[in-house]
Structure formats: structure tokens, C-alpha cells
Design an enzyme around this catalytic site. Structure first.
Site, mmCIF file in Angstrom:
data_model
loop_
_atom_site.group_PDB
_atom_site.id
_atom_site.type_symbol
_atom_site.label_atom_id
_atom_site.label_comp_id
_atom_site.label_asym_id
_atom_site.label_seq_id
_atom_site.Cartn_x
_atom_site.Cartn_y
_atom_site.Cartn_z
ATOM 1 N N ARG A 70 -4.446 10.581 1.439
ATOM 2 C CA ARG A 70 -4.173 10.289 0.086
ATOM 3 C C ARG A 70 -4.564 9.227 -0.343
ATOM 4 O O ARG A 70 -4.702 8.322 0.444
ATOM 5 C CB ARG A 70 -2.464 10.613 -0.423
ATOM 6 C CG ARG A 70 -2.055 11.689 0.097
ATOM 7 C CD ARG A 70 -2.625 13.123 -0.761
ATOM 8 N NE ARG A 70 -1.731 13.191 -2.135
ATOM 9 C CZ ARG A 70 -2.122 13.738 -3.190
ATOM 10 N NH1 ARG A 70 -3.251 14.662 -3.101
ATOM 11 N NH2 ARG A 70 -1.512 13.597 -4.502
ATOM 12 N N ASP B 38 2.694 0.300 9.629
ATOM 13 C CA ASP B 38 3.126 -0.809 8.765
ATOM 14 C C ASP B 38 2.538 -1.902 9.362
ATOM 15 O O ASP B 38 1.873 -1.832 10.474
ATOM 16 C CB ASP B 38 4.596 -0.894 8.953
ATOM 17 C CG ASP B 38 5.291 -0.044 7.906
ATOM 18 O OD1 ASP B 38 4.765 0.103 6.854
ATOM 19 O OD2 ASP B 38 6.276 0.374 8.234
ATOM 20 N N GLU C 187 1.833 3.375 -10.323
ATOM 21 C CA GLU C 187 1.129 4.162 -8.926
ATOM 22 C C GLU C 187 0.899 5.575 -9.055
ATOM 23 O O GLU C 187 1.805 6.222 -9.173
ATOM 24 C CB GLU C 187 1.995 3.749 -7.729
ATOM 25 C CG GLU C 187 0.982 3.424 -6.496
ATOM 26 C CD GLU C 187 1.985 2.856 -5.281
ATOM 27 O OE1 GLU C 187 2.095 1.398 -5.468
ATOM 28 O OE2 GLU C 187 2.245 3.406 -4.327
ATOM 29 N N ARG D 193 11.622 8.516 7.891
ATOM 30 C CA ARG D 193 11.324 7.076 7.654
ATOM 31 C C ARG D 193 12.313 6.478 6.731
ATOM 32 O O ARG D 193 12.513 5.045 6.878
ATOM 33 C CB ARG D 193 9.969 6.960 7.174
ATOM 34 C CG ARG D 193 8.801 7.237 7.892
ATOM 35 C CD ARG D 193 7.400 6.317 7.581
ATOM 36 N NE ARG D 193 7.034 6.386 6.258
ATOM 37 C CZ ARG D 193 5.845 7.081 6.050
ATOM 38 N NH1 ARG D 193 5.317 7.663 6.838
ATOM 39 N NH2 ARG D 193 5.574 7.205 4.711
HETATM 40 P P1 FAD Z 1 -7.115 -2.257 6.705
HETATM 41 O O1 FAD Z 1 -6.039 -3.250 5.984
HETATM 42 O O2 FAD Z 1 -7.410 -0.868 5.779
HETATM 43 O O3 FAD Z 1 -8.469 -2.812 6.789
HETATM 44 C C1 FAD Z 1 -9.525 -2.250 7.278
HETATM 45 C C2 FAD Z 1 -10.715 -3.041 6.813
HETATM 46 O O4 FAD Z 1 -11.866 -2.274 7.442
HETATM 47 C C3 FAD Z 1 -10.870 -2.840 5.249
HETATM 48 O O5 FAD Z 1 -10.928 -4.116 4.548
HETATM 49 C C4 FAD Z 1 -12.054 -2.212 4.998
HETATM 50 O O6 FAD Z 1 -12.820 -2.620 3.898
HETATM 51 C C5 FAD Z 1 -13.070 -2.419 6.521
HETATM 52 N N1 FAD Z 1 -14.010 -1.530 6.914
HETATM 53 C C6 FAD Z 1 -13.786 -0.451 6.979
HETATM 54 N N2 FAD Z 1 -14.972 0.470 7.333
HETATM 55 C C7 FAD Z 1 -15.744 -0.526 7.327
HETATM 56 C C8 FAD Z 1 -17.260 -0.696 7.573
HETATM 57 N N3 FAD Z 1 -17.692 0.402 7.787
HETATM 58 N N4 FAD Z 1 -17.902 -1.795 7.452
HETATM 59 C C9 FAD Z 1 -17.369 -2.803 7.200
HETATM 60 N N5 FAD Z 1 -15.990 -2.955 6.979
HETATM 61 C C10 FAD Z 1 -15.256 -1.748 6.722
HETATM 62 N N6 FAD Z 1 2.892 -2.126 5.577
HETATM 63 C C11 FAD Z 1 4.162 -3.019 5.688
HETATM 64 O O7 FAD Z 1 4.373 -3.368 6.789
HETATM 65 N N7 FAD Z 1 4.848 -3.030 4.525
HETATM 66 C C12 FAD Z 1 4.560 -2.427 3.276
HETATM 67 O O8 FAD Z 1 5.454 -2.825 2.124
HETATM 68 C C13 FAD Z 1 3.336 -1.648 3.180
HETATM 69 N N8 FAD Z 1 3.228 -1.226 1.828
HETATM 70 C C14 FAD Z 1 2.018 -0.307 1.774
HETATM 71 C C15 FAD Z 1 1.731 0.230 0.529
HETATM 72 C C16 FAD Z 1 0.460 0.873 0.399
HETATM 73 C C17 FAD Z 1 0.196 1.699 -0.928
HETATM 74 C C18 FAD Z 1 -0.372 1.487 1.634
HETATM 75 C C19 FAD Z 1 -1.550 2.105 1.505
HETATM 76 C C20 FAD Z 1 0.068 0.911 2.823
HETATM 77 C C21 FAD Z 1 1.296 -0.191 2.886
HETATM 78 N N9 FAD Z 1 1.361 -0.828 4.144
HETATM 79 C C22 FAD Z 1 2.551 -1.725 4.464
HETATM 80 C C23 FAD Z 1 0.487 -0.552 5.270
HETATM 81 C C24 FAD Z 1 -0.536 -1.630 5.357
HETATM 82 O O9 FAD Z 1 -1.295 -1.889 4.303
HETATM 83 C C25 FAD Z 1 -1.291 -1.491 6.741
HETATM 84 O O10 FAD Z 1 -0.414 -1.592 7.982
HETATM 85 C C26 FAD Z 1 -2.550 -2.683 7.122
HETATM 86 O O11 FAD Z 1 -3.144 -2.710 5.675
HETATM 87 C C27 FAD Z 1 -3.427 -2.080 8.083
HETATM 88 O O12 FAD Z 1 -4.141 -3.110 8.311
HETATM 89 P P2 FAD Z 1 -5.624 -2.377 9.062
HETATM 90 O O13 FAD Z 1 -6.519 -3.687 9.616
HETATM 91 O O14 FAD Z 1 -5.456 -1.599 10.261
HETATM 92 O O15 FAD Z 1 -6.437 -1.719 8.054
HETATM 93 N N1 UDP Z 2 10.330 9.477 -0.701
HETATM 94 C C1 UDP Z 2 10.815 10.438 -1.486
HETATM 95 N N2 UDP Z 2 11.527 9.848 -2.822
HETATM 96 C C2 UDP Z 2 11.403 8.575 -2.818
HETATM 97 C C3 UDP Z 2 10.971 7.767 -1.694
HETATM 98 C C4 UDP Z 2 10.506 8.304 -0.824
HETATM 99 O O1 UDP Z 2 10.692 11.620 -1.600
HETATM 100 O O2 UDP Z 2 12.033 8.280 -3.865
HETATM 101 C C5 UDP Z 2 9.631 10.183 0.436
HETATM 102 C C6 UDP Z 2 8.001 10.545 0.378
HETATM 103 O O3 UDP Z 2 7.633 11.707 0.949
HETATM 104 C C7 UDP Z 2 7.758 9.294 1.083
HETATM 105 C C8 UDP Z 2 8.659 9.149 2.480
HETATM 106 O O4 UDP Z 2 9.940 9.642 1.687
HETATM 107 O O5 UDP Z 2 6.152 9.563 1.625
HETATM 108 C C9 UDP Z 2 8.744 8.095 3.053
HETATM 109 O O6 UDP Z 2 9.227 7.105 1.999
HETATM 110 P P1 UDP Z 2 8.418 5.289 1.964
HETATM 111 O O7 UDP Z 2 9.128 4.726 1.020
HETATM 112 O O8 UDP Z 2 8.638 5.098 3.418
HETATM 113 O O9 UDP Z 2 7.117 5.548 1.695
HETATM 114 P P2 UDP Z 2 5.745 4.690 1.625
HETATM 115 O O10 UDP Z 2 6.378 3.412 2.120
HETATM 116 O O11 UDP Z 2 5.097 5.194 2.688
HETATM 117 O O12 UDP Z 2 5.353 4.798 0.332
#
Ligand code: FAD
Ligand code: UDP
Length: 388
Positions: A254, A355, A305, A176
Site C-alpha cells: 500500500r 518500526d 493521509e 498491534r
Molecule cells: P527506508 O526508510 O524505506 O529506506 C530505504 C532507502 O533506500 C530509501 O531512501 C530509498 O530511496 C532507498 N533505495 C531503495 N532502492 C534504491 C535503489 N535501487 N537505489 C538507491 N536507493 C534506493 N516507525 C516507527 O518506529 N514509528 C512510527 O511512528 C512510524 N510511522 C510510520 C508511518 C508511515 C506512514 C510509514 C510508512 C512507516 C512508519 N514507520 C514508523 C516505519 C519506518 O518508516 C521504517 O521502520 C523505516 O523507514 C525503515 O527504514 P529502512 O532503512 O529499512 O527503509
Molecule cells: N486500525 C484501525 N483503526 C484505527 C487504527 C488502526 O482499524 O483507528 C487498524 C488498521 O488495520 C491498522 C492496524 O489497526 O493497520 C494497526 O494500527 P497501527 O496504528 O499500528 O497502524 P500503522 O502504525 O501501521 O499505521
């Protein structure tokens, strides 16, 4: 006149919101969207902090990045996107370096002044040539980067992030991140990159704002209590194992813990600092006001985080997708495939790291397939994807 159909959408994240909107625009339908949380937008939820006025990304920072013009135009239809380039730095015991690994990182790290082709040749000499087909994350890193870069930037971070030895993880996780032989330190490779001026929740609110869509928050859906037949179809975006009451076991995820504090001025000088050092318990530190460089704020919100294993009460964030998880997923997909009135989509229901661009693109494509099938009285697809 054709009877108006009734659809239930579980989850008001991007997946649920986009499907609801497409159905509302294309079919004569009443759509109820329920979410267990007290807000829309799922894990992309943002809101302004009352004390500092900084836009906070509640479930970790989100940067929109895509090559998909249709998806980019779709989000721009519902809110103004500001250009934003994520320039991540890694804080290590050997110094602070730009990520993803690029020519600047390589020259700083090895105290060299390589040109692009020299750096590429050099990296080939430090990479492990004995690894032909990398079988896991560690082998992929050793082959591409050699032990020094791997241990400084990836080993500790990956162990903290995934709670497992990098040898247990698929090579695809490392792929990635690009390795660049120029000075480009943009974290993403995509053509369109940005952050919404008024946050993601505002965009999702716009998507859901349609007279045929009703949204009910604080409303958890329980498949055991569901009155089947009340709705023509259900679009479920929650965890697939929860839909089947974890009857085959729990899929591994996780989760993140966020330690948030307020400070004066500029705390770290940039939006994201990664901490690959295993002796530091957090993985990353975000300073939210740097995600909106077009705004001015005196005070600042900082979030550390931490990653940990998901317990029954925790929010699932990153699907682990280890071999045992994939076997379990297959069992749940087999159960789901027998249903004719539910479709499963989004990151939790398909148990994939997705994403925002993928989630939106897939929800648009899936809605189209659903609409075509339903108008032609054909079988409705249960999943948007084939599971390999
Ligand atoms: P979710 O956003 O998880 O929505 C699902 C919803 O369903 C939730 O609100 C939940 O409450 C609801 N739900 C679940 N079960 C039930 C139930 N039984 N009854 C009622 N409601 C329910 N993507 C990017 O493009 N760029 C980024 O920089 C990026 N950063 C991220 C950083 C982190 C830490 C994480 C974890 C993800 C990141 N993502 C990023 C990914 C992004 O968060 C997801 O692509 C997106 O949230 C997925 O949307 P979704 O609707 O599938 O799921
Ligand atoms: N990763 C790492 N060091 C860094 C950043 C990323 O080892 O400083 C590794 C880690 O395993 C991570 C993966 O590369 O899960 C993909 O990175 P990305 O930034 O895409 O992670 P995410 O957006 O899922 O947090």
C-alpha cells in the site's frame, strides 16, 4: 597492513546508515552509501517547513518507541530525543473517542462508568464466543471487541488502509493495537518513547558522519548495471523484487498520498486524529507542530493521509503480505540465497512491516554477524531474519 575493504550500501535510511556506521567503526573499510532520493533518512525524513518553521515528517509522522535499551541509547548518541506520548483520537459518527481502546473509550462509547474488572467482563459478553481461533483480522476483532466497537473503529479504517476486506487480512495486524482496561491512552506500550529535537534526518546525518563513509544522493542502484567485484560486499535495503527486476512478479504494497495545507493557529488541537468512518476518504489527519510541543509556532501544517494501491511509479509503504505475496517473497528469497556478495536488509528488502526500533536493532545485530563472519572468512549471511 590489511587491505581496506570496499562496501556498497544501497539506501540511506536507518537500515543502510546503521550498517554503514558499524562497518566504518569496526573494520578498515571504505563505504559508499547511495540513495536514489535527494535526501538521507529514507521514509523517516524530516525537515523544517520554510514558511512556518514547523518540523515536517515527509513520509508520515514517526514516533520513536522501543523497549530495547541498546537501540534507545544508539539513537540518543546521535541526537537529543524529547519525550513524546502519542494520544490518538478517533473521529466517528458516534463522537470522538480515545485510541487505543481503553476504559475511557469503553465507558464513553457504551455510556457506562465501569471499573476495570467490570469493563473486562462486559467486553467478554459483547465479544463473539463462537470464534475460538481467529483466522483473520475481522474474526480477531469480533472475538475481542464485538461488532459495535469493530464496526465503529476498525472496519472502515482497515478497509481504507489496506484496500481489502478485513477478512482477507491476518489477525496479527489487529494485535498491534492493545485494548486496555484502565485510562491509559498512550498509543504505544513501550518503555522509551520520543521524537528527536532536530528531526530524524539530523540523527541519520550524525550516523553517516564518519570519515570512512561517502554518501551519494540522487544515485539509483540498478543491479543489472552493477559492476560486480568492484565492492567486497553490497548491503541492499531497497525492494527485493526490484533487485531481481520483478522477474517473478511484484510484491503487494500500500502507498500513501499526503494532502498538505497550511493554516493559522491550532487546526485540530492534537497531533493525530484517525477517521475510521468509511464515508470519509482519508484515514488520518496529522498536525505536525503538535509532534514538537516544546516549540511555539503561530501557523500550522496539516496533512491528510490517504491510502491506495501501489502503482509502478509510487513509493511502496506498507507491505501487504497476503498469501500470494508470501509465495512470491519465497521465490525472491531463494534467488537471493544463491548470492554470496549481497545481503538484504530493512523493511523493503525483507518485505516486512518494521518500526524504526526493529530496523535499527536488526541492522546492529546483522552488522555484528557480518563483521564476525567476514573476519573469520566464513559465509556471509544473506538475510537478517528467517522467513516463516
Ligand atoms: P527506508 O526508510 O524505506 O529506506 C530505504 C532507502 O533506500 C530509501 O531512501 C530509498 O530511496 C532507498 N533505495 C531503495 N532502492 C534504491 C535503489 N535501487 N537505489 C538507491 N536507493 C534506493 N516507525 C516507527 O518506529 N514509528 C512510527 O511512528 C512510524 N510511522 C510510520 C508511518 C508511515 C506512514 C510509514 C510508512 C512507516 C512508519 N514507520 C514508523 C516505519 C519506518 O518508516 C521504517 O521502520 C523505516 O523507514 C525503515 O527504514 P529502512 O532503512 O529499512 O527503509
Ligand atoms: N486500525 C484501525 N483503526 C484505527 C487504527 C488502526 O482499524 O483507528 C487498524 C488498521 O488495520 C491498522 C492496524 O489497526 O493497520 C494497526 O494500527 P497501527 O496504528 O499500528 O497502524 P500503522 O502504525 O501501521 O499505521
Amino acid at each position: 597492513m590489511t587491505k581496506s575493504r570496499k562496501y556498497l550500501v544501497v539506501g540511506a535510511g536507518f537500515s543502510g546508515a546503521v550498517v554503514a556506521r558499524q562497518l566504518a567503526e569496526r573494520l578498515s573499510a571504505e563505504i559508499l552509501v547511495v540513495d536514489a532520493r535527494d535526501h538521507i533518512a529514507g521514509n523517516c525524513h524530516t525537515s523544517r517547513d520554510a514558511s512556518t518553521d514547523v518540523m515536517v515528517h515527509h513520509y508520515g509522522p514517526h514516533i520513536f518507541n522501543t523497549n530495547n535499551k541498546t537501540v534507545w541509547e544508539y539513537v540518543n548518541r546521535f541526537g537529543k530525543m524529547h519525550p513524546f506520548i502519542n494520544r490518538v483520537k478517533a473521529v466517528t459518527p458516534r463522537g470522538v473517542f480515545p485510541l487505543p481502546i481503553n476504559l475511557f473509550t469503553i465507558n464513553l462509547f457504551f455510556q457506562k462508568a465501569f471499573r476495570p474488572d467490570e469493563a473486562q467482563e462486559f467486553l467478554a459478553t459483547v465479544g463473539d464466543p463462537s470464534i475460538e481461533e481467529p483466522k483473520n483480522f475481522e474474526e480477531q476483532a469480533l472475538k475481542m471487541l464485538g461488532r459495535d466497537l469493530y464496526e465503529t473503529f476498525f472496519y472502515g479504517y482497515t478497509k481504507k488502509q489496506w484496500g481489502t476486506d478485513p477478512r482477507e487480512l491476518p489477525a496479527a495486524v489487529l494485535k498491534r493495537l492493545p485494548v486496555r482496561f484502565n485510562y491509559d491512552d498512550n498509543y504505544y506500550d513501550k518503555e522509551f518513547q520520543g521524537i528527536p529535537e532536530n528531526g530524524y534526518t539530523d540523527i541519520v546525518r550524525g550516523i553517516l558522519d564518519h570519515p570512512s563513509i561517502e554518501v551519494r544522493l540522487n544515485t539509483a542502484f540498478h543491479s543489472a548495471e552493477w559492476q560486480r567485484g568492484e565492492y567486497d560486499h553490497c548491503f541492499y535495503t531497497g525492494p527485493i523484487d526490484a533487485f531481481f527486476h520483478y522477474s517473478k512478479g511484484r510484491l503487494g504494497y500500500r502507498t500513501m498520498q499526503f494532502e498538505r495545507f497550511e493554516a493559522e493557529g491550532d487546526y485540530q488541537g492534537t497531533a493525530v486524529l484517525n477517521y475510521p468512518d468509511p464515508s470519509i476518504p482519508w484515514t488520518r489527519v496529522h498536525e505536525h507542530k503538535h509532534f514538537t510541543p516544546w516549540e511555539k509556532h503561530e501557523r500550522t501544517i496539516v496533512v491528510r493521509e490517504y491510502s491506495k494501491e501501489t502503482g509502478p511509479e509510487d513509493t511502496p509503504y506498507y507491505p501487504k503480505r497476503l498469501a500470494a505475496d508470501k509465495e512470491l517473497l519465497k521465490k525472491y528469497r531463494d534467488l537471493a540465497s544463491a548470492l554470496t556478495d549481497v545481503s538484504f536488509l530493512g523493511r523493503l528488502a525483507t518485505y516486512r512491516y518494521m518500526d524504526m526500533e526493529t530496523v535499527i536493532g536488526e541492522a546492529l545485530d546483522f552488522s555484528e554477524k557480518f563483521i564476525v563472519a567476514s573476519l573469520a572468512n566464513q559465509a556471509i549471511p544473506v538475510f537478517p531474519n528467517e522467513e516463516p
